[in-house]
Design an enzyme around this catalytic site. Structure first.
Site, mmCIF file in Angstrom:
data_model
loop_
_atom_site.group_PDB
_atom_site.id
_atom_site.type_symbol
_atom_site.label_atom_id
_atom_site.label_comp_id
_atom_site.label_asym_id
_atom_site.label_seq_id
_atom_site.Cartn_x
_atom_site.Cartn_y
_atom_site.Cartn_z
ATOM 1 N N VAL A 10 0.624 -1.318 -0.420
ATOM 2 C CA VAL A 10 -0.038 -0.091 -0.159
ATOM 3 C C VAL A 10 0.811 1.446 0.051
ATOM 4 C CG1 VAL A 10 -1.904 -0.864 1.097
ATOM 5 C CG2 VAL A 10 -0.481 -0.298 2.945
ATOM 6 N N SER A 11 0.363 2.808 -0.575
ATOM 7 C CA SER A 11 0.692 3.993 -0.387
ATOM 8 C C SER A 11 1.100 4.651 0.546
ATOM 9 C CB SER A 11 0.276 4.192 -1.958
ATOM 10 O OG SER A 11 0.968 4.093 -2.982
ATOM 11 N N THR A 12 -0.139 4.448 1.571
ATOM 12 C CA THR A 12 0.013 5.258 2.687
ATOM 13 C C THR A 12 -0.426 4.340 3.640
ATOM 14 O OG1 THR A 12 -1.865 5.806 2.523
ATOM 15 C CG2 THR A 12 -0.374 7.384 1.344
ATOM 16 N N GLN A 15 -3.649 3.179 4.413
ATOM 17 C CA GLN A 15 -4.162 2.219 3.641
ATOM 18 C C GLN A 15 -3.858 0.572 4.415
ATOM 19 O OE1 GLN A 15 -2.477 2.873 0.252
ATOM 20 N NE2 GLN A 15 -4.356 3.361 -0.639
#
Length: 191
Positions: A10-12, A15
């Site tokens: 996931v990017s952040t 999340q």
């Protein structure tokens, strides 16, 4: 006997990878929790520079193992990097499965064909980018714009002021918080 691993990204921090893990298991891949590798990192970062993915490839995966991802974009957003990553894994005899593709097994003949098509598109994309960059540079030149790194005239002025005050090059470097190579480059420059 081959082992099964899953990579989830996931990017952040807001999340979670739980949905990816659940979807992989619901697709029939019963990956043990110790072989699920998750990390929070941007997909724009090259795959092998991501700590968890790099550790997975270099220290956990062995020939004959299978790596499952929910979607190809979990490996990255850069088409060229994704292609290189998959090619490297296949060279190590690691089966790569991406559940979002019509042919999920990228080590199968059909998967390899799909990979070759992706590679062709990536090369086309790279060539178009180079072409557009060259066009942009030519247009900027015809408009009279100066290309390249801007001259550091402020640095030259600062260095020459220190020189006028009788400071040495090393004293100037310390005073301005710059490297000695920078000071030497500007020491005898005219304004």
């Amino acid at each position: 006997m081959s082992r099964l691993f899953a990579y989830c990204r996931v990017s952040t921090t807001e999340q979670t990878t739980e949905n990816q893990i659940l979807a992989i298991r619901n697709s029939g891949y019963d990956v043990t929790p110790s072989r699920v590798v998750s990390e929070t990192v941007s997909g724009s970062r090259q795959a092998m520079t991501r700590p968890e993915f790099s550790n997975l490839v270099n220290h956990k995966l062995e020939a004959g193992d299978t790596l499952v991802v929910l979607k190809l974009d979990r490996l990255g957003r850069d088409n060229i990097d994704v292609q290189q990553t998959i090619s490297d894994l296949l060279e190590k005899n690691i089966k790569v499965v991406s559940l979002d593709l019509p042919v999920s097994d990228l080590s199968s003949p059909e998967g390899k064909l799909m990979l070759q098509m992706f590679t062709a598109f990536a090369e086309f994309e790279r060539n178009r980018l180079i072409e557009r960059t060259q066009e942009g540079l030519k247009r900027a030149q015809t408009e009279g714009k100066k290309l390249g790194r801007p001259e550091a005239t402020d640095t030259t002025k600062q260095v020459l002021k220190c020189k006028e005050k009788g400071m040495s090059q090393s004293e100037t470097a310390k005073f301005l918080g710059k490297g000695i190579a920078t000071i030497k480059r500007h020491w005898n420059k005219p304004l």
